[in-house]
Design an enzyme around this catalytic site. Structure first.
Site, PDB file in Angstrom:
ATOM      1  CG  ASP A  84      -3.258  -1.547   1.136  1.00  8.44           C
ATOM      2  OD1 ASP A  84      -2.695  -0.183   0.914  1.00  8.44           O
ATOM      3  OD2 ASP A  84      -3.171  -2.611   1.396  1.00  8.44           O
ATOM      4  CG  ASP A 133      -0.299   2.275   3.714  1.00  8.34           C
ATOM      5  OD1 ASP A 133      -1.180   2.317   5.044  1.00  8.34           O
ATOM      6  OD2 ASP A 133       0.498   1.797   2.868  1.00  8.34           O
ATOM      7  CD  GLU A 134      -4.450  -0.913   5.086  1.00  9.93           C
ATOM      8  OE1 GLU A 134      -5.297  -1.387   4.842  1.00  9.93           O
ATOM      9  OE2 GLU A 134      -3.792  -0.942   5.986  1.00  9.93           O
TER      10      GLU A 134
END
Length: 390
Positions: free
Chosen positions: A5, A95-96
């Site tokens: 993350d 983003d993860e």
């Protein structure tokens, strides 16, 4: 399992690209905070918070406008590293992601060694901090990455799962929002260990059978889900905030058309079609409403989508006039693959060269605003938030 993350993603990209922002509180956004650096979060800033409210909490914060193209490029670079680490990658957002590294012991080392190299590569090649949680299950890996933030690495060994999990607040459990947390707090349950001790039966009486069964399993570190590399979206959507100012009907219609154009382009890029169009509205009193229309057959054609949007919007105008509109959104659901779409009479192949595909090509080459509707001139098309492929 790894859960990787990126830390304060938008803000970290801004700090990477502008060294003068390093170590300073950064707010990304305009009227609303889209992202805040950890220096700003330390003052109590959260997302999505009004920028003026955020500046009262953190007067020295630097406000920067969002640069979606930069965030999209950074996300693609990071996901290339993920897929170079293991083919088993399940993106959760830009983003993860979850990464299954269970089969890499012989060729890549232990999960901790793999995570260390991944973090070093993201820092060296993309210039961003990333936190990684390591655990036997997806749920525990995600909790571990959250606990390790910012820019951390945390492994939860199988023999230490309950010792790690039980002291944490119940809000760490997937599915525990404000309402469920309040119901648990009223019964004196604030820690995951207390929830586990309560048992599934009493828990089901407090929050319902399905939620009780789900939360009790998580409290015992039971999560059988595997990394799903083939998951596709069940719906796609876009929305635009309008503020509190009264908007004319033609202006609202123009914004709805812009959203429909954007979603139609995403449909065609993903080679998908939809059956149902959903209009989403938020009113001046913060209440919400939705209206939906199901088409006779699946489509990815802008003209068909626009007709459905106009139908929904026309029917909703009396309600909008009465209650005021502060946000408009569209969703396309009942998605299917375009290649498997049932043909209708006459049985003719779908044309490859159409007005829609030509406009898509122009926007791909020259940017999303290269061609726009006349009604949107001087009004803009709104922010297009980068997302994983549809």
């Amino acid at each position: 399992m790894l859960h990787a993350d990126l830390d304060s993603f938008y803000a970290s990209v801004e700090q990477r690209d502008n060294p003068r922002l390093l170590g300073r509180p950064v707010l990304v956004g305009g009227g609303v905070v889209l992202a805040a650096s950890y220096e700003a979060k330390a003052s109590g800033v959260r997302t999505p918070m009004n920028v003026q409210q955020a500046l009262r909490l953190c007067p020295h914060a630097v406000v920067v406008p969002p640069r979606m193209h930069a965030y999209s490029a950074a996300s693609k670079a990071v996901f290339e590293i993920f897929r170079d680490t293991t083919p088993e990658v399940e993106g959760i957002s830009i983003d993860e992601a979850f990464l299954d590294v269970g089969g890499l012991w012989r060729i890549a080392g232990s999960p901790v060694e793999i995570a260390q190299r991944l973090r070093a590569r993201v820092r060296a090649e993309v210039g961003l901090p990333i936190s990684v949680g390591i655990a036997r299950t997806k749920f525990l890996a995600k909790v571990a990455s959250a606990v390790s933030k910012p820019d951390g690495l945390l492994e939860v060994p199988p023999e230490g799962e309950l010792q790690f999990l039980h002291p944490l607040p119940v809000e760490r459990l997937w599915g525990v929002g404000a309402v469920t947390a309040r119901a648990l707090h009223e019964r004196g349950i604030r820690r995951i260990g207390e929830l586990a001790e309560l048992g599934e039966g009493p828990l089901a009486a407090a929050v319902g059978p399905a939620a009780g069964r789900h939360l009790y399993a998580l409290s015992r570190a039971q999560d059988p889900r595997r990394v799903d590399t083939g998951r596709r979206r069940r719906s796609i959507g876009a929305q635009r905030a309008l503020g509190r100012r009264v908007r004319a009907d033609d202006e609202i219609e123009a914004y709805a058309h812009g959203l429909a154009d954007r979603l139609g382009r995403r449909l065609r890029a993903a080679r998908r079609v939809c059956r149902t169009v959903v209009l989403r509205m938020r009113f001046d009193d913060f209440t919400r409403a939705t209206r939906s229309h199901t088409l006779p057959e699946p489509t990815d054609r802008d003209a068909v989508l626009l007709h459905a949007v106009r139908t929904l919007l026309t029917a909703a105008l009396p309600l909008i006039h009465e209650r005021g509109l502060t946000l408009i959104g569209l969703s396309l659901t009942n998605l299917d693959d375009a290649d498997s779409m049932q043909l209708t009479l006459p049985l003719e192949a779908r044309a490859d060269s159409t007005l829609d595909s030509t406009l898509d090509a122009l926007r791909d080459r020259f940017g999303s605003d290269a061609v726009t509707r006349a009604a949107l001139l001087h009004r803009g098309t709104g922010l297009t938030v980068p997302m994983l492929p549809d």
